[in-house]
Write a protein that holds these residues in place. Structure first.
Motif, mmCIF file in Angstrom:
data_model
loop_
_atom_site.group_PDB
_atom_site.id
_atom_site.type_symbol
_atom_site.label_atom_id
_atom_site.label_comp_id
_atom_site.label_asym_id
_atom_site.label_seq_id
_atom_site.Cartn_x
_atom_site.Cartn_y
_atom_site.Cartn_z
ATOM 1 N N TYR A 462 39.817 17.392 -4.240
ATOM 2 C CA TYR A 462 40.405 18.285 -3.247
ATOM 3 C C TYR A 462 40.911 19.585 -3.877
ATOM 4 C CZ TYR A 462 43.379 19.832 0.623
ATOM 5 O OH TYR A 462 43.959 20.556 1.619
ATOM 6 N N TYR A 463 41.281 19.523 -5.159
ATOM 7 C CA TYR A 463 41.899 20.667 -5.827
ATOM 8 C C TYR A 463 40.867 21.754 -6.113
ATOM 9 C CZ TYR A 463 46.203 18.045 -6.781
ATOM 10 O OH TYR A 463 47.379 17.348 -6.675
ATOM 11 N N THR A 464 41.278 23.006 -5.888
ATOM 12 C CA THR A 464 40.522 24.171 -6.326
ATOM 13 C C THR A 464 41.510 25.123 -6.996
ATOM 14 O OG1 THR A 464 40.865 25.496 -4.319
ATOM 15 C CG2 THR A 464 39.021 23.925 -4.297
ATOM 16 N N SER A 465 41.046 26.302 -7.375
ATOM 17 C CA SER A 465 41.954 27.274 -7.990
ATOM 18 C C SER A 465 43.011 27.765 -7.013
ATOM 19 C CB SER A 465 41.160 28.465 -8.525
ATOM 20 O OG SER A 465 40.512 29.144 -7.461
ATOM 21 N N SER A 466 42.773 27.582 -5.720
ATOM 22 C CA SER A 466 43.717 28.092 -4.725
ATOM 23 C C SER A 466 44.194 27.028 -3.750
ATOM 24 C CB SER A 466 43.051 29.230 -3.925
ATOM 25 O OG SER A 466 41.866 28.782 -3.292
ATOM 26 N N ARG A 467 43.886 25.741 -4.003
ATOM 27 C CA ARG A 467 44.272 24.690 -3.055
ATOM 28 C C ARG A 467 44.770 23.464 -3.795
ATOM 29 N NH1 ARG A 467 39.851 22.336 1.013
ATOM 30 N NH2 ARG A 467 39.170 21.255 -0.888
ATOM 31 N N THR A 468 45.937 22.984 -3.376
ATOM 32 C CA THR A 468 46.491 21.739 -3.902
ATOM 33 C C THR A 468 47.094 20.983 -2.723
ATOM 34 O OG1 THR A 468 48.766 22.477 -4.263
ATOM 35 C CG2 THR A 468 47.158 23.034 -5.978
ATOM 36 N N PHE A 469 47.705 19.849 -2.993
ATOM 37 C CA PHE A 469 48.354 19.102 -1.925
ATOM 38 C C PHE A 469 49.711 19.682 -1.546
ATOM 39 C CE2 PHE A 469 45.229 15.918 -3.271
ATOM 40 C CZ PHE A 469 44.640 15.699 -2.028
ATOM 41 N N ASP A 470 50.127 20.740 -2.231
ATOM 42 C CA ASP A 470 51.293 21.487 -1.785
ATOM 43 C C ASP A 470 50.942 22.363 -0.584
ATOM 44 O OD1 ASP A 470 52.902 20.489 -3.823
ATOM 45 O OD2 ASP A 470 52.205 22.023 -5.220
ATOM 46 N N ASP A 471 49.635 22.569 -0.359
ATOM 47 C CA ASP A 471 49.191 23.530 0.649
ATOM 48 C C ASP A 471 48.686 22.862 1.930
ATOM 49 O OD1 ASP A 471 49.500 25.491 -1.401
ATOM 50 O OD2 ASP A 471 47.555 24.883 -2.193
ATOM 51 N N THR A 472 48.681 21.545 2.010
ATOM 52 C CA THR A 472 48.091 20.878 3.156
ATOM 53 C C THR A 472 49.048 19.853 3.752
ATOM 54 O OG1 THR A 472 46.284 19.441 3.895
ATOM 55 C CG2 THR A 472 47.001 19.176 1.623
ATOM 56 N N PRO A 473 49.070 19.720 5.082
ATOM 57 C CA PRO A 473 49.865 18.653 5.700
ATOM 58 C C PRO A 473 49.095 17.344 5.781
ATOM 59 C CG PRO A 473 48.925 20.043 7.400
ATOM 60 C CD PRO A 473 48.504 20.644 6.079
ATOM 61 N N TYR A 474 47.842 17.319 5.350
ATOM 62 C CA TYR A 474 46.986 16.159 5.527
ATOM 63 C C TYR A 474 46.934 15.315 4.262
ATOM 64 C CZ TYR A 474 45.635 18.743 9.680
ATOM 65 O OH TYR A 474 45.661 19.429 10.859
ATOM 66 N N TRP A 475 47.954 14.476 4.094
ATOM 67 C CA TRP A 475 48.032 13.618 2.918
ATOM 68 C C TRP A 475 46.857 12.646 2.856
ATOM 69 C CZ3 TRP A 475 50.558 14.092 -1.398
ATOM 70 C CH2 TRP A 475 50.731 12.996 -2.238
ATOM 71 N N ASN A 476 46.242 12.360 4.008
ATOM 72 C CA ASN A 476 45.111 11.445 4.015
ATOM 73 C C ASN A 476 43.929 11.961 3.207
ATOM 74 O OD1 ASN A 476 46.241 9.361 5.494
ATOM 75 N ND2 ASN A 476 45.645 10.244 7.460
#
Length: 597
Positions: A462-476
């Protein structure tokens, strides 16, 4: 043919180095080790693009602050990560506390017509586009390093990972705290964060690189805009650094390889759909076994069992009772051992349902052995069954291995998932101290008791240079996706996977996802996609929800596509029943061994 072989020379495409970090760890230095130059000179050097920006000439720095306020701006990257942002704020707050006035925080973005100012006095945070930051990055000998240095008119604060970025900010904080506003002569700090990153060779001089702390002492380095040949060259570098190749495979153009060196493991893979390489380093003990581990020949017919239990008297969803179901499966293997998948909530109904199933299907109920318990993600309706089962039956049943891939404790804490994470891991260590705890990764293939288990998606993807789980409400999106092939049939387990993770899986594997039986994503609720189900195209679809909610779920567009437009011959819901599927499974032959209450 080895994945390292290729007929093309390695090539680099002139990518601009770029670092993005995530999740500042709560790690503070008691005392930073600082080294100051005695000459008053500064770190110098020229960059190829800005020969006038960085010079070797000594710079007369102003005080950090005076009666007019702070004399330095704080500059962070325009596309700022959480680690860089928190480092900038930490330094701003400290300077503000001492000077009485808050310094300016700005970014490295330049408006049209605006020019870079090499003469301004700035504190540069992380990997800005300024040449001073780029110079420090090129000078860093390893991913484990963090640095605080004066370069030209700038103070550069840099770390490769989220942890080291925090340590770099702490180091400058120590300088500020002891300076009384007077600028130290030539700051030159270069230290190690003490992580395993010192064992990870750098990918190359160019590339679009990020490093994230993934928990369990593991780090993930992501290199975007790379090629398969560049990835192969990196694998050759690992061999040259003394790593031993343990496994390698190619699936639908995706390249996977695992390496070990002493007590350090590296798992790396290249995915062509996004031209991305991932390098995961951690303790060797975290990684999967690299060979089959069946205990012997075929002694039992495999059985897949879906366990649905009533877990609430008042749970509702969309105005309907949603009080039963949940994901809980057992699989009897050819050698008589078992695999358990998730387990429902932490109540006796699930713990007893699992235990009674194992007893009824075991050749020796007094010697039940679970070869592996696989948990897709941390939500309590997936970890709870394991927690309650081990508390109640831990002394009666042997568990050889716990397989999972949870995000770090700090990431889980932000989503209030840290208790589920900790309790799951602690229970396994408590009841099975000699058991194997495995953090599995995408592309890994295991053979356990005649079952071939292929892990297709884990939360790292799921991780990219601009996306982590800090950025999404979808823990699933942290939920694993994997398949089990046994008795000539392929069973797809989607856990609670969501639109993003399902999209990644489809783009990575395409028609390789084709399966005979499919556990429908997220109990049948939101998350499944028409594209995913088209790729899987199963004969049997398994829902894990209540009988009341089940008909409504069938009207959802993605599920309607699954059951009406594809080749599904049978749709079965868990509700509060226990349902057995003897493998190889023939449509219409399932057995309900417990009809609930």
């Amino acid at each position: 043919m080895s994945l390292l072989q290729n007929n093309k020379p390695s090539r680099m495409e002139g990518h601009t180095p770029f670092l993005r970090l995530a999740g500042l760890a709560a790690l503070l230095l008691a005392a930073a080790m600082l080294m100051f130059s005695c000459t008053g000179g500064t770190e110098g050097g020229n960059t190829s693009d800005s020969t006038d920006a960085v010079t070797d000439a000594p710079v007369n720095f102003p005080d950090l602050w005076d009666e007019n306020g702070v004399n330095f701006r704080i500059v962070r990257p325009d596309e700022c990560t959480k680690a860089e942002k928190e480092a900038a704020m930490k330094i701003r707050d400290l300077l503000s506390a001492f000077s009485g006035k808050a310094p300016e925080i700005t970014t490295d973005f330049l408006m049209p017509g605006e020019e870079y100012d090499a003469e301004s006095f700035d504190i540069l945070i992380g990997q800005t586009s300024y040449p001073e930051s780029q110079q420090i990055m090129s000078e860093s000998a390893g991913y484990d390093k963090y640095l605080v240095k004066t370069v030209g008119h700038k103070i550069v604060v840099f770390g490769w990972s989220d942890v080291s970025m925090g340590l770099a900010a702490d180091s400058l904080g120590t300088v500020i705290s002891g300076s009384n506003g007077k600028f130290p002569s030539g700051i030159n700090v270069e230290e190690s964060s003490g992580s395993l990153l010192d064992g990870m060779p750098q990918y190359g001089s160019d590339g679009h690189t990020v490093i994230y702390s993934m928990g369990d002492r593991e780090y993930q380095s992501i290199i975007e805009k790379t090629t398969a040949d560049e990835w192969r060259d990196y694998c050759k570098k690992l061999l040259g650094e003394g790593y031993e190749l343990c496994s390698e495979r190619e699936v639908n153009g995706n390249l996977f390889a695992q390496y070990l060196r002493s007590d350090v493991g590296i798992y790396t893979y290249f995915t062509p759909f996004n031209k991305t390489a991932r390098i995961i380093i951690g303790p060797a003990s975290n990684f999967s076994a690299t060979s089959g581990d069946s205990t012997g020949g075929s002694t039992a017919q495999p059985v897949l069992t879906m366990i649905g239990r009533t877990f609430s008297q008042n749970a509702t969803f969309r105005g309907l009772p949603a009080n039963s179901g949940l994901m809980c499966f057992t699989l009897r293997l050819e050698d008589g051992r078992f695999i358990v998948i998730d387990g429902g909530t932490a109540i006796d109904a699930f713990a007893d349902g699992i235990y009674n199933t194992l007893v009824s299907q075991s050749a020796d109920p007094n010697n039940i052995e679970i070869a592996a318990w696989i948990i897709t993600h941390t939500h309590n309706d997936h970890t709870g069954g394991f927690i309650r089962f081990t508390d109640k039956y831990g002394s009666r049943v042997k568990i050889d291995e716990l397989i999972l891939n949870f995000p770090s404790d700090s990431t889980c804490r932000e989503e209030k998932e840290d208790t589920n994470r900790k309790t799951t891991l602690n229970n396994f260590k408590r009841y099975y101290p000699s058991g194997k705890l495995t953090k599995v990764h995408s592309g890994e293939l295991r053979n356990i008791g005649g079952a071939e288990i292929e892990f297709l998606y884990t939360q790292e993807d799921y991780y990219t240079s601009s996306r982590t789980f800090d950025d999404t409400p979808y823990w699933n999106n942290t939920s694993m996706i994997f398949s089990v092939t046994i008795a000539g049939q392929k069973i797809m387990f989607l856990g609670d996977s969501q639109v993003d993770s399902n999209g990644i899986a489809v783009r990575m594997y395409g028609s390789h996802l084709k399966s005979d039986i499919c556990q429908v994503a997220h109990h049948g609720g939101e998350g499944g996609t028409a594209g995913l189900y088209t790729a899987i195209d199963p004969d049997v679809a398994l829902f894990t929800t209540s009988d009341e909610l089940f008909p409504l779920y069938l009207t959802d567009a993605h599920n309607a596509h699954l059951v009406k437009n594809l080749h599904v011959k049978e749709v079965i819901n868990a509700a509060n029943r226990i349902t057995e599927f003897y493998l190889p499974y023939t449509v219409g032959t399932y057995k309900i061994t417990d009809s609930g209450n």
